[in-house]
Design a protein around this motif. Structure first.
Motif, PDB file in Angstrom:
ATOM      1  N   THR A  72     -20.144 -20.234  18.476  1.00 48.92           N
ATOM      2  CA  THR A  72     -21.112 -21.244  18.907  1.00 48.92           C
ATOM      3  C   THR A  72     -21.571 -21.028  20.345  1.00 48.92           C
ATOM      4  OG1 THR A  72     -19.378 -22.781  19.670  1.00 48.92           O
ATOM      5  CG2 THR A  72     -20.090 -22.955  17.358  1.00 48.92           C
ATOM      6  N   ILE A  73     -20.843 -20.257  21.132  1.00 52.40           N
ATOM      7  CA  ILE A  73     -21.248 -20.037  22.525  1.00 52.40           C
ATOM      8  C   ILE A  73     -22.617 -19.359  22.599  1.00 52.40           C
ATOM      9  CG2 ILE A  73     -20.673 -18.876  24.688  1.00 52.40           C
ATOM     10  CD1 ILE A  73     -17.735 -19.293  24.062  1.00 52.40           C
ATOM     11  N   PRO A  74     -22.813 -18.195  21.939  1.00 52.58           N
ATOM     12  CA  PRO A  74     -24.170 -17.628  21.975  1.00 52.58           C
ATOM     13  C   PRO A  74     -25.187 -18.474  21.222  1.00 52.58           C
ATOM     14  CG  PRO A  74     -22.771 -16.368  20.486  1.00 52.58           C
ATOM     15  CD  PRO A  74     -21.881 -17.300  21.232  1.00 52.58           C
ATOM     16  N   LEU A  75     -24.776 -19.147  20.141  1.00 54.74           N
ATOM     17  CA  LEU A  75     -25.718 -19.968  19.384  1.00 54.74           C
ATOM     18  C   LEU A  75     -26.252 -21.128  20.223  1.00 54.74           C
ATOM     19  CD1 LEU A  75     -23.975 -20.110  15.874  1.00 54.74           C
ATOM     20  CD2 LEU A  75     -25.929 -18.709  16.569  1.00 54.74           C
ATOM     21  N   VAL A  76     -25.364 -21.794  20.947  1.00 54.75           N
ATOM     22  CA  VAL A  76     -25.793 -22.920  21.787  1.00 54.75           C
ATOM     23  C   VAL A  76     -26.670 -22.433  22.937  1.00 54.75           C
ATOM     24  CG1 VAL A  76     -24.965 -24.691  23.378  1.00 54.75           C
ATOM     25  CG2 VAL A  76     -23.858 -24.397  21.167  1.00 54.75           C
ATOM     26  N   MET A  77     -26.294 -21.316  23.544  1.00 56.20           N
ATOM     27  CA  MET A  77     -27.097 -20.786  24.653  1.00 56.20           C
ATOM     28  C   MET A  77     -28.491 -20.398  24.179  1.00 56.20           C
ATOM     29  SD  MET A  77     -24.230 -18.479  26.626  1.00 56.20           S
ATOM     30  CE  MET A  77     -25.407 -17.952  27.853  1.00 56.20           C
ATOM     31  N   LEU A  78     -28.586 -19.761  23.010  1.00 60.88           N
ATOM     32  CA  LEU A  78     -29.901 -19.374  22.489  1.00 60.88           C
ATOM     33  C   LEU A  78     -30.681 -20.595  22.012  1.00 60.88           C
ATOM     34  CD1 LEU A  78     -28.869 -16.178  20.496  1.00 60.88           C
ATOM     35  CD2 LEU A  78     -29.910 -16.302  22.772  1.00 60.88           C
ATOM     36  N   HIS A  79     -29.983 -21.593  21.495  1.00 66.54           N
ATOM     37  CA  HIS A  79     -30.658 -22.806  21.047  1.00 66.54           C
ATOM     38  C   HIS A  79     -31.326 -23.530  22.215  1.00 66.54           C
ATOM     39  CE1 HIS A  79     -31.402 -26.637  19.025  1.00 66.54           C
ATOM     40  NE2 HIS A  79     -30.721 -27.239  19.989  1.00 66.54           N
ATOM     41  N   THR A  80     -30.672 -23.546  23.352  1.00 63.78           N
ATOM     42  CA  THR A  80     -31.234 -24.223  24.527  1.00 63.78           C
ATOM     43  C   THR A  80     -32.271 -23.369  25.242  1.00 63.78           C
ATOM     44  OG1 THR A  80     -29.476 -23.361  25.955  1.00 63.78           O
ATOM     45  CG2 THR A  80     -29.095 -25.499  24.886  1.00 63.78           C
ATOM     46  N   GLY A  81     -32.350 -22.083  24.887  1.00 62.38           N
ATOM     47  CA  GLY A  81     -33.262 -21.207  25.616  1.00 62.38           C
ATOM     48  C   GLY A  81     -32.834 -20.993  27.047  1.00 62.38           C
TER      49      GLY A  81
END
Length: 321
Positions: A105-114
């Motif tokens: 979820t670390i990369p997913l959350v970072m990419l989700h927030t842009g």
């Protein structure tokens, strides 16, 4: 749970591949000019022109939905531990999936927030997520190293629930030895002054026979030592603050006591020292257990709060804007 073993290699590869795939989709969608010529990836930016709000695009929603699904799965670990007969994977496999999927979820959350925090609610949500992840990684590190430290520092490990009873037994045997060494009247007065038990007839209070007649001076030294240092140490709730809680100080004190009493009392002194050493080991185990599990009091409640706030964030984003 051990971090470095062969079973986790597959999970590590899954985490790496998932991170690389998500990053490639992000770059090809929002920064297509950075993709090498001739390489094509699916673009999921939707009708949003340019780079406005990554989280509101189809790809951003996919990243956020996957992360939210992992949050829910991670929260079910506590339920899986309580339902032992639940035939949906073992607790160990759930724990392993819990760790590696939440790391995804670390990369997913970072990419989700842009890579932007956004408004106050988004900032609060990201901060809460960071606290949950840091506490989880901290707890994982402790669970990796502390068991080995406990094996090195503890000669024997006691069941945690039995520690209070063993402490009470150590106090009891020390009090019985003190009773055999001191006159009955003096010990009865001592018990009354400390208000530990109601005064009873001496035939009811003392069941152990007194020691054979020996050296009164040596017995007086032992009684004074038990009263002033041993019993306060064994009775203390936090004995680490007592001087006998220091191994080096304890060795010096018991060596001095042996020099002050007759040689025939050496077995009693060694027995008392063994009680103090056992109490010290129990305290070490208790402190390590607190370190091993204390982080859960932060990680678990904040994790459920994160799930609730993420659900509210998704509702507001999808239905209010």
């Amino acid at each position: 749970m051990r971090i470095f073993n062969r079973v986790n290699i597959i999970w590590f590869l899954f985490l790496s591949l998932g991170t690389v795939a998500a990053c490639l989709l992000y770059v090809s969608t929002f920064h297509p000019q950075r993709v090498p010529v001739g390489v094509r990836f699916p673009q999921l930016s939707g009708d949003t022109p340019g780079y406005i709000n990554v989280g509101a695009t189809p790809l951003g929603l996919i990243f956020g939905s996957i992360a939210f699904g992992i949050f829910i799965f991670a929260g079910l670990l506590g339920l899986r531990k309580k339902i032992v007969l639940w035939r949906i994977g073992t607790v160990q496999s759930w724990l392993r999936a819990h760790i590696w999927l939440t790391l995804l979820t670390i990369p997913l959350v970072m990419l989700h927030t842009g890579f932007r925090l956004g408004g106050p609610m988004t900032t609060l949500l990201v901060t809460l997520y960071a606290i949950v992840m840091v506490s989880g990684i901290y707890g994982l590190t402790l669970q990796h190293y502390l068991p080995r430290l406990m094996n090195e520092r503890l000669s024997t490990e006691t069941v945690a629930e039995q520690i209070p009873f063993i402490r009470a037994q150590l106090c009891e045997v020390a009090e019985k030895m003190r009773a055999r060494l001191a006159p009955i009247e003096a010990f009865t007065t001592h018990l009354a002054s400390t208000a530990r038990i109601a005064i009873k007839p001496v035939t009811e209070v003392f069941q152990a026979a007194p020691l054979e007649a020996g050296d009164p001076a040596s017995e007086a030294v032992l009684v004074d030592f038990i009263d002033r240092q041993v019993l306060p140490y064994l009775r203390a709730g936090d004995s680490n603050r007592r001087r006998l809680g220091n191994p080096r100080y304890s060795e010096d004190v018991f060596r001095m006591v042996k020099l002050r009493v007759a040689a025939e009392y050496s077995p009693q002194i060694e027995e008392i020292q063994a009680w103090c050493d056992q109490r010290r080991m129990l305290d070490v185990q208790t402190r390590l257990q607190h370190w091993l599990h204390g982080w859960l009091f932060i990680h678990v409640p904040l994790s459920y709060l994160l799930i609730l706030m993420t659900a509210w964030h998704a509702f507001v984003t999808l239905f209010r804007y």
